[in-house]
Design a protein around this motif. Structure first.
Motif, PDB file in Angstrom:
ATOM      1  N   SER A   1       0.241  10.110  -6.346  1.00 40.61           N
ATOM      2  CA  SER A   1      -0.476   9.797  -7.581  1.00 40.61           C
ATOM      3  C   SER A   1      -1.698  10.686  -7.705  1.00 40.61           C
ATOM      4  N   LYS A   2      -1.990  11.062  -8.934  1.00 44.01           N
ATOM      5  CA  LYS A   2      -3.213  11.803  -9.247  1.00 44.01           C
ATOM      6  C   LYS A   2      -3.898  11.069 -10.386  1.00 44.01           C
ATOM      7  N   LEU A   3      -5.117  10.614 -10.148  1.00 41.39           N
ATOM      8  CA  LEU A   3      -5.829   9.775 -11.100  1.00 41.39           C
ATOM      9  C   LEU A   3      -7.182  10.371 -11.435  1.00 41.39           C
TER      10      LEU A   3
ATOM     11  N   ILE B   1      -5.788  -4.632  -2.409  1.00 41.41           N
ATOM     12  CA  ILE B   1      -4.981  -3.559  -2.988  1.00 41.41           C
ATOM     13  C   ILE B   1      -5.592  -3.122  -4.315  1.00 41.41           C
ATOM     14  N   SER B   2      -5.629  -1.809  -4.531  1.00 42.39           N
ATOM     15  CA  SER B   2      -6.011  -1.257  -5.834  1.00 42.39           C
ATOM     16  C   SER B   2      -4.758  -0.728  -6.514  1.00 42.39           C
ATOM     17  N   ILE B   3      -4.601  -1.054  -7.779  1.00 42.43           N
ATOM     18  CA  ILE B   3      -3.472  -0.573  -8.572  1.00 42.43           C
ATOM     19  C   ILE B   3      -3.995   0.468  -9.551  1.00 42.43           C
ATOM     20  N   ARG B   4      -3.443   1.670  -9.449  1.00 46.81           N
ATOM     21  CA  ARG B   4      -3.792   2.767 -10.341  1.00 46.81           C
ATOM     22  C   ARG B   4      -5.294   3.024 -10.388  1.00 46.81           C
ATOM     23  N   GLY B   5      -5.903   2.994  -9.228  1.00 44.64           N
ATOM     24  CA  GLY B   5      -7.283   3.422  -9.110  1.00 44.64           C
ATOM     25  C   GLY B   5      -8.320   2.446  -9.610  1.00 44.64           C
ATOM     26  N   LEU B   6      -7.914   1.243  -9.957  1.00 43.98           N
ATOM     27  CA  LEU B   6      -8.876   0.253 -10.414  1.00 43.98           C
ATOM     28  C   LEU B   6      -9.161  -0.749  -9.303  1.00 43.98           C
ATOM     29  N   SER B   7     -10.348  -1.289  -9.307  1.00 40.75           N
ATOM     30  CA  SER B   7     -10.801  -2.205  -8.279  1.00 40.75           C
ATOM     31  C   SER B   7      -9.816  -3.362  -8.098  1.00 40.75           C
ATOM     32  N   PRO B   8      -9.737  -3.935  -6.873  1.00 41.87           N
ATOM     33  CA  PRO B   8      -8.851  -5.088  -6.665  1.00 41.87           C
ATOM     34  C   PRO B   8      -9.098  -6.232  -7.637  1.00 41.87           C
ATOM     35  N   GLU B   9     -10.324  -6.370  -8.140  1.00 42.85           N
ATOM     36  CA  GLU B   9     -10.605  -7.446  -9.095  1.00 42.85           C
ATOM     37  C   GLU B   9      -9.883  -7.259 -10.429  1.00 42.85           C
ATOM     38  N   PHE B  10      -9.356  -6.038 -10.676  1.00 41.43           N
ATOM     39  CA  PHE B  10      -8.699  -5.765 -11.944  1.00 41.43           C
ATOM     40  C   PHE B  10      -7.222  -6.168 -11.948  1.00 41.43           C
TER      41      PHE B  10
ATOM     42  N   GLY C   1     -12.878   1.674  -6.434  1.00 40.36           N
ATOM     43  CA  GLY C   1     -11.482   1.648  -6.026  1.00 40.36           C
ATOM     44  C   GLY C   1     -10.672   2.866  -6.391  1.00 40.36           C
ATOM     45  N   LEU C   2     -11.273   3.845  -7.070  1.00 44.30           N
ATOM     46  CA  LEU C   2     -10.516   4.993  -7.572  1.00 44.30           C
ATOM     47  C   LEU C   2     -10.435   6.094  -6.518  1.00 44.30           C
ATOM     48  N   SER C   3      -9.211   6.382  -6.057  1.00 40.86           N
ATOM     49  CA  SER C   3      -8.928   7.559  -5.246  1.00 40.86           C
ATOM     50  C   SER C   3      -8.224   8.569  -6.137  1.00 40.86           C
ATOM     51  N   GLY C   4      -8.784   9.754  -6.251  1.00 40.24           N
ATOM     52  CA  GLY C   4      -8.191  10.750  -7.140  1.00 40.24           C
ATOM     53  C   GLY C   4      -6.789  11.139  -6.733  1.00 40.24           C
ATOM     54  N   LEU C   5      -6.531  11.190  -5.427  1.00 38.03           N
ATOM     55  CA  LEU C   5      -5.213  11.540  -4.911  1.00 38.03           C
ATOM     56  C   LEU C   5      -4.778  10.489  -3.905  1.00 38.03           C
ATOM     57  N   SER C   6      -3.519  10.129  -3.943  1.00 41.57           N
ATOM     58  CA  SER C   6      -2.951   9.246  -2.932  1.00 41.57           C
ATOM     59  C   SER C   6      -1.480   9.578  -2.791  1.00 41.57           C
ATOM     60  N   ASN C   7      -0.946   9.351  -1.603  1.00 44.93           N
ATOM     61  CA  ASN C   7       0.482   9.586  -1.395  1.00 44.93           C
ATOM     62  C   ASN C   7       0.974   8.752  -0.232  1.00 44.93           C
ATOM     63  N   SER C   8       2.272   8.597  -0.177  1.00 39.75           N
ATOM     64  CA  SER C   8       2.922   7.860   0.893  1.00 39.75           C
ATOM     65  C   SER C   8       4.244   8.545   1.204  1.00 39.75           C
ATOM     66  N   LEU C   9       4.541   8.692   2.486  1.00 40.59           N
ATOM     67  CA  LEU C   9       5.753   9.366   2.912  1.00 40.59           C
ATOM     68  C   LEU C   9       6.407   8.565   4.031  1.00 40.59           C
ATOM     69  N   THR C  10       7.709   8.297   3.885  1.00 39.75           N
ATOM     70  CA  THR C  10       8.486   7.625   4.919  1.00 39.75           C
ATOM     71  C   THR C  10       9.745   8.440   5.197  1.00 39.75           C
ATOM     72  N   LEU C  11       9.935   8.792   6.448  1.00 39.19           N
ATOM     73  CA  LEU C  11      11.160   9.436   6.907  1.00 39.19           C
ATOM     74  C   LEU C  11      11.917   8.425   7.756  1.00 39.19           C
TER      75      LEU C  11
ATOM     76  N   ALA D   1       0.814  -1.219   0.000  1.00 36.96           N
ATOM     77  CA  ALA D   1       0.000   0.000   0.000  1.00 36.96           C
ATOM     78  C   ALA D   1       0.846   1.267   0.000  1.00 36.96           C
ATOM     79  N   ARG D   2       2.143   1.170   0.289  1.00 38.76           N
ATOM     80  CA  ARG D   2       3.004   2.353   0.303  1.00 38.76           C
ATOM     81  C   ARG D   2       3.651   2.626  -1.044  1.00 38.76           C
ATOM     82  N   LEU D   3       3.492   1.736  -2.012  1.00 41.81           N
ATOM     83  CA  LEU D   3       4.154   1.898  -3.300  1.00 41.81           C
ATOM     84  C   LEU D   3       3.435   2.926  -4.165  1.00 41.81           C
ATOM     85  N   PRO D   4       4.155   3.596  -5.080  1.00 51.49           N
ATOM     86  CA  PRO D   4       3.527   4.589  -5.965  1.00 51.49           C
ATOM     87  C   PRO D   4       2.413   3.981  -6.801  1.00 51.49           C
ATOM     88  N   GLY D   5       1.257   4.626  -6.803  1.00 50.23           N
ATOM     89  CA  GLY D   5       0.145   4.177  -7.619  1.00 50.23           C
ATOM     90  C   GLY D   5      -0.671   3.060  -7.013  1.00 50.23           C
TER      91      GLY D   5
END
Length: 957
Positions: free
Chosen positions: A815-817, A108-117, A840-850, A90-94
């Motif tokens: 990501s912006k979708l 998990i959704s990849i690039r805003g598509l439902s997990p079934e995709f 499954g589509l989130s228009g914006l998503s991000n992940s940050l690790t310090l 879930a922390r990976l880009p997209g």
């Protein structure tokens, strides 16, 4: 299938071709010349471990791949930091994760598509799923048994089992990639901040344990790896539900108009139905991984790998439900006082009040589930000559799920008067999703079994079979995949460096049995229902003071069913038989790929061009019932069958331009498919019933909606285009920008049609004439749309800025979708929203690790965020529920120290905190048709899971 690691280890064949070295060692700095090869600079050998090693390995694999991929790698043997592979993905880009009802990320959704995709592979082989869809539940895979995972955003011609949105390939360790014996032991204790919401089910203190072993024998020609991981922890969930606010004039607070000027006096919208639930879930998962690897020489390489997981869960909960709707049927008219209102836009909401009388239900439920997953694979590579190599891969995977859900309900009751009682309550239900409370005015009103009874508190005597007080649902699901792959590879000279071709054959069979029984009250000698609650099944009351309810009656429902004071009856026969089905698939795929390894206009160029020709044959068996639910007659149960076959041609292209100064540009294009959701392919159909004359309804004589599968469904199909530009800095730093677009050539949606009702039984009440047709909803193939977006990712070490920042670093992705696809839902009983966003589509998503890692000290804080999205889930009834999820933000913390020398070398200690800020999940629901502003959104489900704190030790020797 060629993995990213195999891409990297492919021998260089042209004098202009440059590849990175092995992932765990170093990353070559590439600067392609116009006419001469670049040589790797000599680097000082530095051994890194932990966070930085994980990042280094991931960056090397990403850089060396011919496809556009994202990679996660274990920090060390058995040391991925999460409870399952899902949180890491879930922390990976997209990629975005969806938290389930117990707070754990399971899909998990990849690039805003439902997990079934998406496609999910284990060691390159397609995996079974635990539910009645294709979506793999990632919480079945312990992170301790995984060496890493690659997410292919662009496929190649040899990637079998690929998804439409992307493909996740989970990898276990390969023992011959290591040298020397390695043994790792991990032990962690866990504590949930919610404590124990339901005593006796599971302690808030849990444990995680893993043991891993890797070794080589016979002069490094035989490798053995084995791992065992056990999770024993609990989920503690506080849930509130607000079905809707509405304008209901019988209760003295009508809303007569839309405009603020028309809202005066004591007019306001009321919360019509509200629930609070406390539940504790015990999670016990045992995972086993074994790998045997044999490589006696450069000509033969054979590997046998086994994965097994058993996941047992037991959840017990209590539920309080109030209903202003129920006051109508109960025949009571409560008086409201101390009303507090909130104005939002054009709506006035009654967010707090005291009510003199109210219908209230008390429910108890108990759910046990067992998942068994087994996967076995055997891969053999044989070098046939200097240029030819043959590969055979044989695999089998199986998943069995058994679940048993029992529930019973009742409420306050006057046994002497033989009637339900309705008490006074104070309630506070904010419209913004803040904590809700619903407090009974009378102490002990909801916990004294002598003042409670089983049955329908609303007193709906016209409901058939009033004796029904609950249900036992025990669905069973079995999924099997068998696969054989044969391929040949030929090394070439020139622009194309290699040719791979072969065939893959896969058989898949999935059986679903819904199974449901009703719990019925017995009758005494006088013919009256025995509503009293046996003392033997009463437990310590639920403490639900967090919801304003000091105590709530607790009943052991399985003990009630087994005690003989109630009986079971096969219930909802006409509905659950529609979900009993068997779906079978036989897919034959011929595939070919040409590897590219050359130079173009002075730039190093690599990649591949490929094609798959996939022929699928599918069929399904199901059921249709034409009888009456109240008198089930198996002779009126008819078997239905259907199927189809089709062929898809799936070309793919991947190009990687390797420029000077560590710049890389990638381009990908492919046609991809994902086969229909398995539950949608069933051949069964539910049975509609006639709506009678209830309270003067104008719909008397109409049929309720029937639901059917479609065994002739064809896949979702799409063409995709990807472009990525990457800049690398050293071993663990890079920046990448990517853009993509997927054009869906076909889509599957729910189609509203009609069916001739003349063959259905006439079950209408006296005086009601059924209409000649009944509505039917079934999935169908339709036109598509597009999904497009942008992705940014960066991994940067602090030492790039200044030597004093050695050990510090940041990993960030965003990501912006957007999508033009809308799910057309023709059934208003499922959702009041007739045109909802793509699942499954989130228009914006991000992940940050310090992070910081140096001198044995490690520290990391991570946060992942996704904007609101639509999610469809399958419940215990195997029914789909579509909800609008609110934005979700989760933070995790990890602190650790590793002893680098001395007698404690190999020992490390850590502290982890998951869901650091105890953020809930929330979904919102469009206000119903009785509300004046149908675009307003009110909170629906709100779930608090608590904060999980883990303290652990790791030892490697």
């Amino acid at each position: 299938m060629k993995t990213a690691q195999q891409h990297r280890q492919r021998p260089a064949r042209g004098r202009h071709h440059v590849q990175p070295v092995a992932a765990a060692c170093a990353l070559l700095f590439i600067a392609a010349g116009a006419a001469q090869a670049q040589q790797p600079e000599q680097l000082e050998t530095v051994v890194v471990t932990g966070i930085r090693r994980s990042i280094e390995s991931s960056v090397a694999l990403k850089r060396g791949s011919d496809s556009i991929i994202e990679v996660i790698s274990a920090e060390d043997l058995g040391k991925l930091p999460d409870a399952s592979i899902a949180e890491s993905l879930a922390r990976l880009p997209g990629l975005t994760g969806q938290r389930g009802p117990d707070g754990r990320v399971n899909v998990i959704s990849i690039r805003g598509l439902s997990p079934e995709f998406s496609g999910v592979l284990l060691n390159g082989r397609e995996m079974v799923s635990s539910n009645d869809s294709r979506a793999v539940e990632f919480d079945q895979f312990p992170a301790e048994l995984v060496s890493g995972a690659s997410v292919y955003k662009t496929p190649d011609g040899t990637l079998i089992g690929q998804g439409l949105s992307g493909t996740v390939d989970i990898r276990t360790v390969r023992p011959l990639d290591s040298r020397g014996r390695q043994i790792a032991v991990n032990l962690r204790g866990e504590r949930n901040s919610n404590g124990t919401l339901v005593p006796g089910v599971a302690s808030p203190t849990g444990t995680r344990f893993s043991l891993s072993y890797v070794d080589q024998f016979a002069n490094n020609t035989i490798g053995v790896a084995a791992g065992f991981a056990r999770l024993d922890s609990s989920s503690q969930t506080k849930q509130t539900e607000l079905v809707e606010y509405g304008d209901y004039t019988p209760f003295g607070l009508p809303l007569s108009g839309n405009k603020p000027a028309q809202v005066g006096g004591n007019q306001a919208l009321l919360p019509m139905f509200w629930t609070a639930t406390s539940s504790t879930k015990k999670n016990v998962r045992d995972g086993l991984m074994v790998v045997l690897e044999y490589k006696p020489n450069d000509s033969l390489h054979s590997q046998l790998d086994l994965y097994y997981s058993k996941f047992d869960t037991h959840e017990v909960g209590g539920k309080f439900a109030q209903s202003l709707f129920g006051n109508w049927s109960a025949g009571i008219a409560p008086a409201l006082s101390n009303v507090g209102t909130t104005q939002i836009g054009q709506n006035t909401y009654a967010t707090s009040a005291t009510t003199s009388q109210l219908v209230a239900n008390v429910g108890n439920f108990d759910t046990k589930r067992t998942d068994n997953i087994a996967a076995l694979g055997w891969n053999t590579e044989l070098k046939l000559s200097d240029h030819w190599k043959g590969v055979a891969d044989l695999s089998y995977s199986r998943d069995k799920r058994n679940e048993r859900y029992t529930e019973a309900y009742g409420g306050p009751y006057d046994h002497a008067a033989k009637q339900w009682t309705y008490g006074a309550y104070q309630w506070n239900v904010p419209i913004d999703g803040s904590p809700q409370t619903f407090t009974p005015v009378q102490a002990g009103y909801l916990s004294n079994p002598s003042k409670m009874a089983f049955g329908d508190v609303q007193g709906m005597d016209w409901v058939p079979n009033e004796a029904w007080i609950g249900a036992v649902r025990h669905p069973e699901i079995k999924d099997e995949i068998k696969s054989l792959r044969l391929s040949l590879k030929r090394d070439l000279d020139g622009f194309f460096s290699g040719l791979t071709g072969g065939v893959n054959y896969t058989e898949r069979s999935k059986d679903v049995a819904k199974n449901e029984d009703r719990i019925l009250m017995s009758k005494d000698a006088a013919g009256n229902y025995i509503r009293s609650i046996p003392s033997a099944v009463v437990g310590t009351p639920f403490d639900m003071s967090w919801a304003g309810i000091p105590e709530l009656l607790r009943v052991d429902v399985p003990a009630l069913v087994q005690g003989g004071t109630v009986s079971l009856e096969e219930g909802q026969f006409s509905k659950w038989v529609a979900n009993n089905s068997n779906v079978r698939e036989k897919v034959t795929t011929a595939f070919g790929k040409l590897d590219i390894d050359s130079e173009l206009f002075g730039v190093s160029l690599r990649g591949n061009v490929g094609v798959q020709v996939a022929h699928a044959k599918q069929n399904s068996d199901g059921w249709e019932y034409r009888g009456n639910d109240e008198a089930p007659d198996p002779t009126l149960l008819y078997k239905r069958s259907g199927g189809t076959s089709y062929t898809d041609v799936l070309p793919s292209l991947n190009l990687v331009a390797d420029f000077r100064n560590n710049w890389i540009a990638r381009f990908g294009a492919a046609t991809t498919i994902v086969r229909p959701n398995i539950v949608d392919m069933r051949a069964g159909t539910s049975t509609p019933s006639v709506i009678g004359d209830l309270a003067g309804t104008p719909h008397a004589g109409e049929w309720t909606t029937a639901y059917a599968g479609n065994p002739e469904l064809k896949p979702w199909r799409a063409t995709g285009f990807d472009l990525s530009v990457e800049r690398y800095f050293g071993k663990r730093s890079y920046v990448s920008v990517a853009a993509f677009r997927k054009n869906l050539l076909s889509y599957i949606y729910n189609q509203l049609t009609a069916v001739d009702a003349s063959g259905f039984p006439q079950v209408a009440p006296p005086g009601v004439t059924p209409k000649p047709i009944a509505p039917l909803i079934r999935p169908a193939n339709g036109s598509g749309g597009k999904v497009e977006g942008y992705e940014f990712a960066a991994s940067l070490e602090g030492a790039l800025l200044h030597p004093a920042l050695e050990g510090f670093g940041v990993v960030f992705s965003a990501s912006k979708l957007s999508s033009s696809i809308r799910d057309q839902n023709p059934d208003p009983t499922v959702s009041t929203e007739r045109n909802v966003p793509l699942n499954g589509l989130s228009g914006l998503s991000n992940s940050l690790t310090l992070y910081y890692e140096n001198h044995g000290i490690s520290a990391r804080i991570s946060q992942r965020y996704r904007s609101p999205f639509t999610a469809t889930t399958r419940d215990i009834f195997l029914n789909s529920t579509t909800l609008q999820q609110a934005a979700d933000k989760v933070a995790d913390l990890q602190l650790g120290y590793a002893f680098e020398d001395g007698s404690y070398k190999g020992l490390s200690v850590l502290l982890q905190v998951s869901n650091l800020f105890d953020k809930p999940t929330m979904n919102r629901k469009t206000v119903g048709p009785n509300a004046p502003d149908a675009t307003a959104l009110t909170p629906n489900y709100i779930r608090y899971f608590g904060r999980a704190t883990l303290l652990g030790v790791n030892y490697k020797f």
